[in-house]
Each structure stands twice: as structure tokens, then as C-alpha cells.
Motif scaffolding. Structure first.
Motif, PDB file in Angstrom:
ATOM      1  N   LYS A 136       0.921  -1.183   0.130  1.00 46.26           N
ATOM      2  CA  LYS A 136       0.042  -0.119  -0.014  1.00 46.26           C
ATOM      3  C   LYS A 136       0.840   1.129   0.104  1.00 46.26           C
ATOM      4  O   LYS A 136       1.967   1.186   0.666  1.00 46.26           O
ATOM      5  CB  LYS A 136      -0.748   0.080   1.319  1.00 46.26           C
ATOM      6  CG  LYS A 136      -2.004  -1.124   1.278  1.00 46.26           C
ATOM      7  CD  LYS A 136      -2.927  -0.766   2.537  1.00 46.26           C
ATOM      8  CE  LYS A 136      -4.145  -1.996   2.348  1.00 46.26           C
ATOM      9  NZ  LYS A 136      -4.902  -2.004   3.678  1.00 46.26           N
ATOM     10  N   PRO A 138      -7.406   4.751  -1.535  1.00 46.97           N
ATOM     11  CA  PRO A 138      -7.062   3.257  -1.509  1.00 46.97           C
ATOM     12  C   PRO A 138      -6.460   2.570  -2.374  1.00 46.97           C
ATOM     13  O   PRO A 138      -6.173   3.284  -3.614  1.00 46.97           O
ATOM     14  CB  PRO A 138      -8.822   2.889  -1.725  1.00 46.97           C
ATOM     15  CG  PRO A 138      -9.563   3.826  -1.591  1.00 46.97           C
ATOM     16  CD  PRO A 138      -8.740   5.115  -1.859  1.00 46.97           C
ATOM     17  N   ARG A 168      -4.570   0.373  -5.436  1.00 44.46           N
ATOM     18  CA  ARG A 168      -5.290  -0.218  -6.517  1.00 44.46           C
ATOM     19  C   ARG A 168      -4.793  -1.460  -6.937  1.00 44.46           C
ATOM     20  O   ARG A 168      -3.372  -1.395  -7.133  1.00 44.46           O
ATOM     21  CB  ARG A 168      -5.363   0.838  -7.551  1.00 44.46           C
ATOM     22  CG  ARG A 168      -6.083   0.560  -8.648  1.00 44.46           C
ATOM     23  CD  ARG A 168      -5.971   1.969  -9.711  1.00 44.46           C
ATOM     24  NE  ARG A 168      -6.818   3.129  -9.178  1.00 44.46           N
ATOM     25  CZ  ARG A 168      -7.619   4.167  -9.557  1.00 44.46           C
ATOM     26  NH1 ARG A 168      -6.875   4.483 -10.889  1.00 44.46           N
ATOM     27  NH2 ARG A 168      -8.049   4.882  -8.948  1.00 44.46           N
ATOM     28  N   SER A 214     -10.832  -6.715  -2.164  1.00 45.63           N
ATOM     29  CA  SER A 214     -11.523  -5.514  -1.769  1.00 45.63           C
ATOM     30  C   SER A 214     -11.966  -5.590  -0.377  1.00 45.63           C
ATOM     31  O   SER A 214     -11.982  -4.579   0.382  1.00 45.63           O
ATOM     32  CB  SER A 214     -13.123  -5.722  -2.478  1.00 45.63           C
ATOM     33  OG  SER A 214     -14.056  -5.023  -2.205  1.00 45.63           O
ATOM     34  N   GLY A 218      -9.503  -3.803   1.866  1.00 44.42           N
ATOM     35  CA  GLY A 218      -9.325  -2.278   1.378  1.00 44.42           C
ATOM     36  C   GLY A 218      -8.996  -2.060   0.138  1.00 44.42           C
ATOM     37  O   GLY A 218      -8.564  -0.871  -0.107  1.00 44.42           O
ATOM     38  N   TRP A 219      -8.658  -2.818  -0.731  1.00 45.59           N
ATOM     39  CA  TRP A 219      -8.176  -2.436  -1.926  1.00 45.59           C
ATOM     40  C   TRP A 219      -9.248  -2.060  -2.834  1.00 45.59           C
ATOM     41  O   TRP A 219     -10.338  -2.826  -2.962  1.00 45.59           O
ATOM     42  CB  TRP A 219      -7.215  -3.744  -2.677  1.00 45.59           C
ATOM     43  CG  TRP A 219      -5.961  -3.761  -1.812  1.00 45.59           C
ATOM     44  CD1 TRP A 219      -5.868  -4.113  -0.477  1.00 45.59           C
ATOM     45  CD2 TRP A 219      -4.619  -3.429  -2.443  1.00 45.59           C
ATOM     46  NE1 TRP A 219      -4.583  -4.183  -0.322  1.00 45.59           N
ATOM     47  CE2 TRP A 219      -3.686  -3.611  -1.575  1.00 45.59           C
ATOM     48  CE3 TRP A 219      -4.265  -3.082  -3.611  1.00 45.59           C
ATOM     49  CZ2 TRP A 219      -2.384  -3.732  -1.595  1.00 45.59           C
ATOM     50  CZ3 TRP A 219      -2.953  -2.971  -4.027  1.00 45.59           C
ATOM     51  CH2 TRP A 219      -1.916  -3.172  -3.146  1.00 45.59           C
ATOM     52  N   ASP A 220      -9.024  -1.173  -3.793  1.00 43.55           N
ATOM     53  CA  ASP A 220      -9.820  -0.992  -4.837  1.00 43.55           C
ATOM     54  C   ASP A 220      -9.356  -2.171  -6.203  1.00 43.55           C
ATOM     55  O   ASP A 220      -8.285  -2.297  -6.310  1.00 43.55           O
ATOM     56  CB  ASP A 220      -9.832   0.470  -5.632  1.00 43.55           C
ATOM     57  CG  ASP A 220     -10.532   1.496  -4.734  1.00 43.55           C
ATOM     58  OD1 ASP A 220     -11.487   1.288  -3.977  1.00 43.55           O
ATOM     59  OD2 ASP A 220     -10.451   2.684  -5.049  1.00 43.55           O
ATOM     60  N   THR A 231     -15.210  -1.008   5.547  1.00 43.62           N
ATOM     61  CA  THR A 231     -13.876  -0.608   5.011  1.00 43.62           C
ATOM     62  C   THR A 231     -13.258  -1.082   3.734  1.00 43.62           C
ATOM     63  O   THR A 231     -12.286  -1.031   3.172  1.00 43.62           O
ATOM     64  CB  THR A 231     -12.747  -0.930   5.911  1.00 43.62           C
ATOM     65  OG1 THR A 231     -12.713  -2.545   6.239  1.00 43.62           O
ATOM     66  CG2 THR A 231     -13.031  -0.283   7.427  1.00 43.62           C
ATOM     67  N   SER A 232     -14.298  -1.949   2.886  1.00 44.43           N
ATOM     68  CA  SER A 232     -13.880  -2.530   1.872  1.00 44.43           C
ATOM     69  C   SER A 232     -13.451  -1.558   0.525  1.00 44.43           C
ATOM     70  O   SER A 232     -14.079  -0.557   0.761  1.00 44.43           O
ATOM     71  CB  SER A 232     -14.862  -3.675   1.323  1.00 44.43           C
ATOM     72  OG  SER A 232     -16.026  -3.141   0.879  1.00 44.43           O
ATOM     73  N   GLY A 233     -12.788  -2.053  -0.388  1.00 46.53           N
ATOM     74  CA  GLY A 233     -12.721  -1.255  -1.547  1.00 46.53           C
ATOM     75  C   GLY A 233     -13.724  -1.565  -2.635  1.00 46.53           C
ATOM     76  O   GLY A 233     -14.564  -2.410  -2.493  1.00 46.53           O
ATOM     77  N   THR A 234     -13.649  -0.470  -3.690  1.00 49.97           N
ATOM     78  CA  THR A 234     -14.510  -0.998  -4.913  1.00 49.97           C
ATOM     79  C   THR A 234     -14.130  -2.263  -5.664  1.00 49.97           C
ATOM     80  O   THR A 234     -12.888  -2.270  -5.806  1.00 49.97           O
ATOM     81  CB  THR A 234     -14.849   0.205  -5.768  1.00 49.97           C
ATOM     82  OG1 THR A 234     -13.387   0.800  -6.363  1.00 49.97           O
ATOM     83  CG2 THR A 234     -15.201   1.501  -4.839  1.00 49.97           C
TER      84      THR A 234
END
Length: 268
Positions: free
Chosen positions: A57, A64, A66, A82, A85-87, A115-118
Motif C-alpha cells: 500500500k 485506497p 489499486r 476488496s 481495503g483495495w480497489d 472498509t472494503s474497496g470498490t
């Protein structure tokens, strides 16, 4: 308790615990495509990345991190990252996207923590030359279909730079070696060129050594043709990550699994 993928291919919907989430993953075992069923490599890679992802990260960034995944299949690794916490840009071919990937991502969004990413899904056909790739189309970066029109509204689209590239169970044919490595190389180069620090992201590739000659050719080409530094993740580290993830399998259940880290020098 998780079972190795080769014991569960007959199950149409898998109940799959990961960290604090439980995913419900539809799969097909109809022989049409390798990507519509869960494979062992995705299981091992998702658990290993869960242990090491934080070191990739960007430091002191509020954005976030990627990641782009090649060959997302039924979506396990994309959902796992995801949840961490990652997109995620999850890519595959149309048959996989339409039959399992989109369905599994959409049906499991509610299972992800706050707290998750997209997660975005996009077609990326490795056989298409990078000169023909487009980043103005959130449906397809590279497609063999002439019917997919491009458009310029890409607000929020997960284009480069990426902090991580990953892929699992994508090495099973000699014909795919050059397209796969070319795609890795292009994504690394684009990320380095558009990154604030000019760094190419690491590639984590999980393979199952079914055909040793095929694997050795892949690794040799990655190093000698495409300029990657190639390093195998020690088996003990993968084992430790799986144990932390609650997986304790007999060694012969996953003896052929290897995770390799590919990196490009920053000045490439």
C-alpha cells in the motif's frame, strides 16, 4: 473448513469464508471455460495476499490502493482484496464475465465489510496488442468483439497506476505465455509512467505445476524476453499464510502450487 478446489467443483454455489466475510460463489464445471470454476491457485493466492498486501500500500495515502487482476474467474481473489481495503479491477473474457464473475461480485457486495474497496469488472483480452487497448471504455480495455463501442465517461474508472498486479491459474497453455507476459509488462510500464514515484508494481502469479516444461518456459521468458526479475515465494511462507487463514491441508493436496513474484526495474 475450506476444502481444496478440486474436491468442490461439483458444488454449484460455494460457501466460502474469508477473514470476517463469507462469500457465496457460483461456479460452472461444464468444460466450456477453465475460468468458470474455482481453482486451487486462487485459494492459495488470496490467502497469501491477505498476509502481505499491506506492505504494497502507498504510504501516507488517503486514496485506497489499486490492484488489477488478470483472469478473475469466479471472483474469489477480487472479493478477498476488496475485503482487505483495495480497489480492484477484475478482468477476464466475456464468457467468464457474463456467466460467473459479474454475478458473484454483485451478489457478494453486501458481504464485504464497511472498509472494503470498490470492485470494477472489465474485459481484458490478452491476445489484443497493447497498441489497441483503450482506457476510455469501462466495459472493455481490450476486446476481440467489434461491437463494443468506446465512450469517454470514465469517472472513477480504475485505470493505471496500479499498486499491485495479480493472477492465478492462468498458465495452462503455451499459446498464452507471450500474451500473458506482454500484458503484465504493459500494465507495469503504464503504472510506472503514471505513478508519482515512477515505480512498476509487483506481479504475484500463482501457478500449479502440472506441466514443468511449460512453467519453466514461462519463467525463462519472463526474465530473458520481458526483463522481469523473477523470485519464487518460499513454500514455508505460503504454508504459514494458509495456516493463518485457517487452512490445514495434507501436503499432497496442494503440492504443485507455486507463487512467483515478478518485478520490473524502475528504469524500464
Amino acid at each position: 473448513m475450506l476444502s481444496p478446489a478440486h474436491l468442490t467443483k461439483h458444488i454449484p454455489v460455494l460457501t466460502y469464508p474469508f477473514a470476517t466475510s463469507t462469500f457465496y460463489l457460483a461456479q460452472l464445471d461444464d468444460g466450456v471455460s477453465n475460468g468458470t470454476a474455482l481453482w486451487l491457485g486462487a485459494q492459495c493466492l488470496s490467502l497469501y495476499l491477505a498476509q502481505i498486501h499491506s506492505k504494497h500500500k502507498p504510504s501516507q495515502s488517503v486514496i485506497p490502493p489499486r490492484v488489477v487482476e488478470l483472469g478473475s474467474g469466479i471472483g474469489l481473489t477480487a472479493l478477498a482484496l476488496s475485503a482487505l481495503g483495495w480497489d480492484v479491477l477484475a478482468t477476464d473474457i466475456p464468457h467468464v464475465i457474463s456467466n460467473v464473475l459479474t454475478r458473484n461480485i454483485q451478489h457478494n457486495l453486501a458481504q464485504l465489510p464497511p472498509t472494503s474497496g470498490t470492485i470494477q469488472i472489465c474485459e481484458l483480452d490478452w491476445t489484443i496488442s497493447p497498441e489497441r487497448w483503450t482506457w476510455d471504455n469501462a466495459i472493455a480495455i481490450a476486446s476481440a468483439s467489434p461491437s463494443i463501442a468506446s465512450y469517454t465517461d470514465q469517472a472513477g474508472f480504475l485505470s493505471p497506476p496500479y499498486d499491485l498486479i495479480c493472477s492465478a491459474d492462468t498458465v495452462y497453455s503455451a499459446a498464452l505465455i507471450e500474451p500473458l507476459l506482454r500484458t503484465f509488462h504493459t500494465l507495469c510500464r503504464l503504472s510506472a509512467e503514471s505513478s508519482t514515484f515512477g515505480r512498476a508494481p509487483p506481479v504475484y502469479l500463482c501457478i500449479e505445476r502440472r506441466d514443468p516444461g511449460l512453467v519453466e518456459r514461462l519463467l525463462a521468458d519472463a526474465k530473458n524476453t520481458w526483463g522481469f526479475n523473477v523470485c519464487r515465494i518460499p513454500h514455508r511462507k505460503v504454508t504459514k499464510a494458509m495456516e493463518k487463514g485457517g487452512v490445514v491441508w495434507n501436503s499432497d493436496e496442494w503440492a504443485g502450487i507455486e507463487i512467483w513474484k515478478l518485478t520490473l526495474p524502475w528504469d524500464v
